[in-house]
Motif scaffolding. Structure first.
Motif, PDB file in Angstrom:
ATOM      1  N   VAL A  31      -3.396  -7.439   3.419  1.00 34.93           N
ATOM      2  CA  VAL A  31      -3.390  -7.230   1.968  1.00 34.93           C
ATOM      3  C   VAL A  31      -2.429  -6.104   1.588  1.00 34.93           C
ATOM      4  O   VAL A  31      -1.729  -6.194   0.579  1.00 34.93           O
ATOM      5  CB  VAL A  31      -4.815  -6.939   1.459  1.00 34.93           C
ATOM      6  CG1 VAL A  31      -4.801  -6.542  -0.010  1.00 34.93           C
ATOM      7  CG2 VAL A  31      -5.694  -8.164   1.660  1.00 34.93           C
ATOM      8  N   HIS A  78      -2.704 -15.914   0.889  1.00 38.23           N
ATOM      9  CA  HIS A  78      -3.776 -16.176  -0.056  1.00 38.23           C
ATOM     10  C   HIS A  78      -4.941 -15.192   0.059  1.00 38.23           C
ATOM     11  O   HIS A  78      -5.972 -15.369  -0.585  1.00 38.23           O
ATOM     12  CB  HIS A  78      -4.289 -17.608   0.108  1.00 38.23           C
ATOM     13  CG  HIS A  78      -4.879 -17.889   1.464  1.00 38.23           C
ATOM     14  ND1 HIS A  78      -4.140 -17.974   2.604  1.00 38.23           N
ATOM     15  CD2 HIS A  78      -6.171 -18.096   1.841  1.00 38.23           C
ATOM     16  CE1 HIS A  78      -4.921 -18.229   3.639  1.00 38.23           C
ATOM     17  NE2 HIS A  78      -6.152 -18.300   3.201  1.00 38.23           N
ATOM     18  N   GLU A  80      -7.072 -12.006  -0.862  1.00 43.23           N
ATOM     19  CA  GLU A  80      -7.238 -11.265  -2.105  1.00 43.23           C
ATOM     20  C   GLU A  80      -8.014  -9.980  -1.866  1.00 43.23           C
ATOM     21  O   GLU A  80      -8.843  -9.898  -0.954  1.00 43.23           O
ATOM     22  CB  GLU A  80      -8.000 -12.094  -3.142  1.00 43.23           C
ATOM     23  CG  GLU A  80      -7.288 -13.327  -3.628  1.00 43.23           C
ATOM     24  CD  GLU A  80      -8.079 -14.039  -4.719  1.00 43.23           C
ATOM     25  OE1 GLU A  80      -8.504 -13.356  -5.675  1.00 43.23           O
ATOM     26  OE2 GLU A  80      -8.283 -15.252  -4.586  1.00 43.23           O
ATOM     27  N   GLU A  81      -7.740  -8.998  -2.703  1.00 48.81           N
ATOM     28  CA  GLU A  81      -8.496  -7.749  -2.683  1.00 48.81           C
ATOM     29  C   GLU A  81      -9.428  -7.745  -3.892  1.00 48.81           C
ATOM     30  O   GLU A  81      -8.983  -7.921  -5.028  1.00 48.81           O
ATOM     31  CB  GLU A  81      -7.537  -6.569  -2.744  1.00 48.81           C
ATOM     32  CG  GLU A  81      -8.207  -5.219  -2.661  1.00 48.81           C
ATOM     33  CD  GLU A  81      -7.194  -4.091  -2.629  1.00 48.81           C
ATOM     34  OE1 GLU A  81      -7.579  -2.984  -2.260  1.00 48.81           O
ATOM     35  OE2 GLU A  81      -6.020  -4.337  -2.993  1.00 48.81           O
ATOM     36  N   LEU A  82     -10.728  -7.573  -3.640  1.00 52.50           N
ATOM     37  CA  LEU A  82     -11.721  -7.622  -4.708  1.00 52.50           C
ATOM     38  C   LEU A  82     -12.617  -6.395  -4.650  1.00 52.50           C
ATOM     39  O   LEU A  82     -12.853  -5.829  -3.574  1.00 52.50           O
ATOM     40  CB  LEU A  82     -12.583  -8.882  -4.581  1.00 52.50           C
ATOM     41  CG  LEU A  82     -11.858 -10.234  -4.643  1.00 52.50           C
ATOM     42  CD1 LEU A  82     -12.847 -11.358  -4.337  1.00 52.50           C
ATOM     43  CD2 LEU A  82     -11.240 -10.438  -6.020  1.00 52.50           C
ATOM     44  N   ASP A 101     -10.324 -14.465   1.669  1.00 52.89           N
ATOM     45  CA  ASP A 101      -9.567 -15.669   1.353  1.00 52.89           C
ATOM     46  C   ASP A 101     -10.470 -16.680   0.645  1.00 52.89           C
ATOM     47  O   ASP A 101     -10.080 -17.808   0.385  1.00 52.89           O
ATOM     48  CB  ASP A 101      -8.977 -16.290   2.625  1.00 52.89           C
ATOM     49  CG  ASP A 101     -10.037 -16.615   3.673  1.00 52.89           C
ATOM     50  OD1 ASP A 101     -11.239 -16.345   3.415  1.00 52.89           O
ATOM     51  OD2 ASP A 101      -9.674 -17.119   4.740  1.00 52.89           O
TER      52      ASP A 101
END
Length: 244
Positions: A31, A78, A80-82, A101
């Motif tokens: 990421v 694909h 993602e950082e959440l 992902d």
């Protein structure tokens, strides 16, 4: 008389724990690469992630593969950082940072862990105001005033914002953008931190005790065990700290 775990059993458990740590580190590198560039010299976040991986004895080949994924190869693009916010038992505020992902899977896993252990998932911004993002370098001083003074002098010279002495530790605080410069200055001064990074530091802490404390520990362990969770920040004042 029962027998303890075998050497093989202990080794398997250690290998599983190491693999989980590596999974989290690889996602962090992926990421960080995706968010910037693949060159750590020009990407401070990637550089920090690689340093953390090297400290955990990850091989250069594994790191290079993670960087390659983050550059768009091998399906890494694909990821993602959440960030999720919520509460644990006794109203303890939680910030749960994830790399994933599959956001649907991740939010379900996080919500399940919270609801099963006295917590609940909140909305964005519901607890973030109780934390400040900052660079933090923690040194074990154990009440040694000379050591605290040395750290204070070096930190102020390096341009740090504050030094907080509590619970037998000295925490050097600085703006996130200044973290690397402050860290290097303290290293040059011969100081070795037990923990260093850009963190979400609670503005105030809430004491947890009794059954709520036990449940909180279980919840934190459950969240940490999730592959998608990279870091959990909380504002709990734990007993060892409260006793200081």
């Amino acid at each position: 008389m029962g027998r303890g775990p075998s050497i093989e059993g202990r080794k398997n458990a250690e290998d599983a724990k190491r693999a989980k740590v590596f999974t989290k580190l690889i996602r962090e590198i992926t990421v960080a690469t995706r968010a910037g560039v693949a060159d750590p010299a020009s990407n401070a976040r990637l550089r920090a992630a690689i340093d953390k991986a090297l400290s955990a004895n990850m091989t250069r080949d594994t790191i290079d593969r993670a960087v390659k994924r983050g550059s768009g190869a091998d399906g890494g693009a694909h990821m993602e950082e959440l960030r999720y916010e919520g509460y644990g038992p006794s109203g303890i505020a939680l910030i749960i940072d994830c790399f994933t992902d599959n956001p649907v899977r991740t939010v379900a896993d996080v919500r399940n862990a919270l609801t099963k252990h006295g917590g609940n998932l909140g909305t964005s911004g519901s607890v973030a105001f109780q934390f400040t993002r900052c660079g933090e370098l923690v040194f074990a001083t154990n009440g040694d005033e000379a050591a605290e003074e040395k750290i204070l002098e070096a930190a102020l010279e390096a341009g740090a914002d504050d030094v907080v002495n509590e619970h037998g530790e000295s925490a050097v605080l600085c703006a996130p953008d200044h973290f690397e410069a402050v860290q290097q200055a303290l290293i040059d001064a011969g100081l070795s931190a037990v923990h260093a990074g850009v963190v979400m530091r609670p503005n105030n802490r809430v004491e947890a005790s009794g059954e709520a404390l036990e449940t909180l520990h279980i919840l934190l362990d459950k969240l940490d065990a999730l592959d998608d969770v990279s870091e959990v920040s909380h504002n709990a004042l734990l007993p060892a700290e409260a006793a200081e």
